[in-house]
Design a protein around this motif. Structure first.
Motif, PDB file in Angstrom:
ATOM      1  N   ILE A  74       0.854  -1.182   0.000  1.00  0.00           N
ATOM      2  CA  ILE A  74       0.000   0.000   0.000  1.00  0.00           C
ATOM      3  C   ILE A  74       0.895   1.239   0.000  1.00  0.00           C
ATOM      4  CG2 ILE A  74      -1.731   1.293   1.288  1.00  0.00           C
ATOM      5  CD1 ILE A  74      -2.566  -1.441   2.531  1.00  0.00           C
ATOM      6  N   LEU A  75       0.737   2.066  -1.016  1.00  0.00           N
ATOM      7  CA  LEU A  75       1.459   3.339  -1.037  1.00  0.00           C
ATOM      8  C   LEU A  75       0.636   4.373  -0.287  1.00  0.00           C
ATOM      9  CD1 LEU A  75       2.791   3.868  -4.684  1.00  0.00           C
ATOM     10  CD2 LEU A  75       3.911   2.770  -2.759  1.00  0.00           C
ATOM     11  N   CYS A  76       1.301   5.195   0.503  1.00  0.00           N
ATOM     12  CA  CYS A  76       0.605   6.274   1.186  1.00  0.00           C
ATOM     13  C   CYS A  76       1.294   7.590   0.888  1.00  0.00           C
ATOM     14  CB  CYS A  76       0.563   6.033   2.695  1.00  0.00           C
ATOM     15  SG  CYS A  76      -0.432   7.295   3.542  1.00  0.00           S
ATOM     16  N   HIS A  77       0.482   8.567   0.488  1.00  0.00           N
ATOM     17  CA  HIS A  77       0.970   9.885   0.111  1.00  0.00           C
ATOM     18  C   HIS A  77       0.657  10.929   1.183  1.00  0.00           C
ATOM     19  CE1 HIS A  77       1.730   8.574  -4.065  1.00  0.00           C
ATOM     20  NE2 HIS A  77       0.601   7.902  -3.950  1.00  0.00           N
ATOM     21  N   CYS A  78       0.275  10.518   2.403  1.00  0.00           N
ATOM     22  CA  CYS A  78      -0.086  11.494   3.431  1.00  0.00           C
ATOM     23  C   CYS A  78       1.136  12.313   3.848  1.00  0.00           C
ATOM     24  CB  CYS A  78      -0.738  10.815   4.642  1.00  0.00           C
ATOM     25  SG  CYS A  78       0.404   9.982   5.772  1.00  0.00           S
ATOM     26  N   LEU A  79       0.889  13.448   4.470  1.00  0.00           N
ATOM     27  CA  LEU A  79       1.974  14.335   4.877  1.00  0.00           C
ATOM     28  C   LEU A  79       2.896  13.673   5.887  1.00  0.00           C
ATOM     29  CD1 LEU A  79      -0.076  17.651   5.163  1.00  0.00           C
ATOM     30  CD2 LEU A  79       1.386  16.908   3.277  1.00  0.00           C
ATOM     31  N   SER A  80       2.327  12.906   6.818  1.00  0.00           N
ATOM     32  CA  SER A  80       3.157  12.230   7.822  1.00  0.00           C
ATOM     33  C   SER A  80       4.098  11.231   7.166  1.00  0.00           C
ATOM     34  CB  SER A  80       2.291  11.529   8.863  1.00  0.00           C
ATOM     35  OG  SER A  80       1.643  12.475   9.690  1.00  0.00           O
ATOM     36  N   CYS A  81       3.601  10.442   6.229  1.00  0.00           N
ATOM     37  CA  CYS A  81       4.463   9.464   5.548  1.00  0.00           C
ATOM     38  C   CYS A  81       5.565  10.156   4.764  1.00  0.00           C
ATOM     39  CB  CYS A  81       3.639   8.548   4.655  1.00  0.00           C
ATOM     40  SG  CYS A  81       2.777   7.258   5.589  1.00  0.00           S
ATOM     41  N   LYS A  82       5.257  11.292   4.174  1.00  0.00           N
ATOM     42  CA  LYS A  82       6.290  12.044   3.455  1.00  0.00           C
ATOM     43  C   LYS A  82       7.388  12.489   4.410  1.00  0.00           C
ATOM     44  CE  LYS A  82       3.219  13.698  -0.170  1.00  0.00           C
ATOM     45  NZ  LYS A  82       2.614  14.850  -0.834  1.00  0.00           N
ATOM     46  N   LYS A  83       7.002  12.993   5.578  1.00  0.00           N
ATOM     47  CA  LYS A  83       7.987  13.453   6.560  1.00  0.00           C
ATOM     48  C   LYS A  83       8.792  12.282   7.128  1.00  0.00           C
ATOM     49  CE  LYS A  83       7.017  17.883   6.726  1.00  0.00           C
ATOM     50  NZ  LYS A  83       8.003  18.939   6.503  1.00  0.00           N
ATOM     51  N   ILE A  84       8.109  11.176   7.425  1.00  0.00           N
ATOM     52  CA  ILE A  84       8.776  10.005   7.997  1.00  0.00           C
ATOM     53  C   ILE A  84       9.826   9.444   7.040  1.00  0.00           C
ATOM     54  CG2 ILE A  84       8.404   7.566   8.593  1.00  0.00           C
ATOM     55  CD1 ILE A  84       5.624   8.535   9.718  1.00  0.00           C
ATOM     56  N   SER A  85       9.483   9.389   5.758  1.00  0.00           N
ATOM     57  CA  SER A  85      10.364   8.750   4.786  1.00  0.00           C
ATOM     58  C   SER A  85      11.341   9.705   4.112  1.00  0.00           C
ATOM     59  CB  SER A  85       9.528   8.060   3.708  1.00  0.00           C
ATOM     60  OG  SER A  85       8.848   9.036   2.918  1.00  0.00           O
ATOM     61  N   GLY A  86      11.018  10.992   4.126  1.00  0.00           N
ATOM     62  CA  GLY A  86      11.823  11.935   3.366  1.00  0.00           C
ATOM     63  C   GLY A  86      11.602  11.772   1.874  1.00  0.00           C
ATOM     64  N   ALA A  87      10.523  11.114   1.506  1.00  0.00           N
ATOM     65  CA  ALA A  87      10.201  10.847   0.105  1.00  0.00           C
ATOM     66  C   ALA A  87       8.766  11.295  -0.168  1.00  0.00           C
ATOM     67  CB  ALA A  87      10.373   9.361  -0.193  1.00  0.00           C
ATOM     68  N   LEU A  88       8.270  11.029  -1.353  1.00  0.00           N
ATOM     69  CA  LEU A  88       6.932  11.466  -1.724  1.00  0.00           C
ATOM     70  C   LEU A  88       5.831  10.509  -1.296  1.00  0.00           C
ATOM     71  CD1 LEU A  88       7.730  12.918  -5.236  1.00  0.00           C
ATOM     72  CD2 LEU A  88       7.292  14.163  -3.113  1.00  0.00           C
ATOM     73  N   HIS A  89       6.208   9.343  -0.759  1.00  0.00           N
ATOM     74  CA  HIS A  89       5.239   8.370  -0.270  1.00  0.00           C
ATOM     75  C   HIS A  89       5.994   7.290   0.490  1.00  0.00           C
ATOM     76  CE1 HIS A  89       6.578   5.594  -3.385  1.00  0.00           C
ATOM     77  NE2 HIS A  89       6.351   6.549  -4.279  1.00  0.00           N
ATOM     78  N   THR A  90       5.244   6.422   1.148  1.00  0.00           N
ATOM     79  CA  THR A  90       5.835   5.218   1.722  1.00  0.00           C
ATOM     80  C   THR A  90       5.196   4.014   1.051  1.00  0.00           C
ATOM     81  OG1 THR A  90       4.229   5.153   3.546  1.00  0.00           O
ATOM     82  CG2 THR A  90       6.340   6.237   3.992  1.00  0.00           C
ATOM     83  N   ALA A  91       5.924   2.909   1.015  1.00  0.00           N
ATOM     84  CA  ALA A  91       5.417   1.641   0.491  1.00  0.00           C
ATOM     85  C   ALA A  91       5.320   0.699   1.682  1.00  0.00           C
ATOM     86  CB  ALA A  91       6.339   1.086  -0.580  1.00  0.00           C
ATOM     87  N   ASN A  92       4.089   0.421   2.101  1.00  0.00           N
ATOM     88  CA  ASN A  92       3.804  -0.293   3.337  1.00  0.00           C
ATOM     89  C   ASN A  92       3.271  -1.690   3.088  1.00  0.00           C
ATOM     90  OD1 ASN A  92       3.925   2.270   5.146  1.00  0.00           O
ATOM     91  ND2 ASN A  92       2.489   2.807   3.525  1.00  0.00           N
ATOM     92  N   ILE A  93       3.761  -2.640   3.874  1.00  0.00           N
ATOM     93  CA  ILE A  93       3.250  -4.011   3.822  1.00  0.00           C
ATOM     94  C   ILE A  93       2.540  -4.276   5.146  1.00  0.00           C
ATOM     95  CG2 ILE A  93       3.842  -6.457   3.649  1.00  0.00           C
ATOM     96  CD1 ILE A  93       6.418  -5.512   2.147  1.00  0.00           C
ATOM     97  N   PRO A  94       1.203  -4.381   5.132  1.00  0.00           N
ATOM     98  CA  PRO A  94       0.493  -4.649   6.384  1.00  0.00           C
ATOM     99  C   PRO A  94       0.768  -6.070   6.870  1.00  0.00           C
ATOM    100  CG  PRO A  94      -1.043  -4.060   4.608  1.00  0.00           C
ATOM    101  CD  PRO A  94       0.303  -4.224   4.007  1.00  0.00           C
ATOM    102  N   VAL A  95       1.179  -6.172   8.131  1.00  0.00           N
ATOM    103  CA  VAL A  95       1.487  -7.451   8.768  1.00  0.00           C
ATOM    104  C   VAL A  95       0.770  -7.482  10.110  1.00  0.00           C
ATOM    105  CG1 VAL A  95       3.348  -8.837   9.764  1.00  0.00           C
ATOM    106  CG2 VAL A  95       3.770  -7.555   7.676  1.00  0.00           C
ATOM    107  N   ALA A  96       0.085  -8.587  10.413  1.00  0.00           N
ATOM    108  CA  ALA A  96      -0.566  -8.703  11.720  1.00  0.00           C
ATOM    109  C   ALA A  96       0.468  -8.423  12.809  1.00  0.00           C
ATOM    110  CB  ALA A  96      -1.162 -10.096  11.901  1.00  0.00           C
TER     111      ALA A  96
END
Length: 138
Positions: free
Chosen positions: A23-45
């Motif tokens: 799941i790619l996320c383009h939210c402002l927090s993800c941008k700040k966390i990654s220093g990039a334009l999005h994060t690529a997230n793998i949901p894991v229990a």
């Protein structure tokens, strides 16, 4: 079993599951966390993610949408390994950062199935063909 680590190798993890749901996320927090334009997230229990070496540090901050987001990172090199949030849709999962995967798993990350917060996607970035496009987190 997929596994990963931080940049310096001090913190390592593994999880039960696969890397088929990205799941790619383009939210402002993800941008700040990654220093990039999005994060690529793998949901894991949450109970399927196991730290096998080291101990990640964490920082919790209020997300711009009102929920609390916690990032887990190596306090030596700063690599963000995964995130957790108290929002209903994220409560049962850890969001493993796909760029931290090691071994064969790093080459088997699937094409993103969903893009979140596309209203905040950089205007010059194209949408991922075939991925669900969501304005927010719903």
């Amino acid at each position: 079993m997929p596994s990963g680590s931080c940049w310096c190798g001090n913190v390592k993890y593994e999880f039960e599951g696969d890397t088929d749901n990205v799941i790619l996320c383009h939210c402002l927090s993800c941008k700040k966390i990654s220093g990039a334009l999005h994060t690529a997230n793998i949901p894991v229990a949450r109970d399927k993610l196991i730290i096998t070496s080291g101990s990640p540090a964490s920082h919790t901050h209020k997300h711009e949408d009102g929920f609390h987001l916690t990032v887990f990172f190596c306090d030596s090199c700063g690599s963000v390994l995964y995130k957790q949030a108290d929002a209903d849709m994220f409560a049962p999962v850890s969001l493993v950062q796909s760029g931290t995967l090691d071994g064969p798993a790093k080459d088997k990350v699937s094409r993103p199935s969903t893009e979140l917060n596309v209203k905040l996607r950089a205007s010059w970035l194209p949408e991922i063909s075939g991925a669900a496009q969501k304005q927010g987190f719903e």
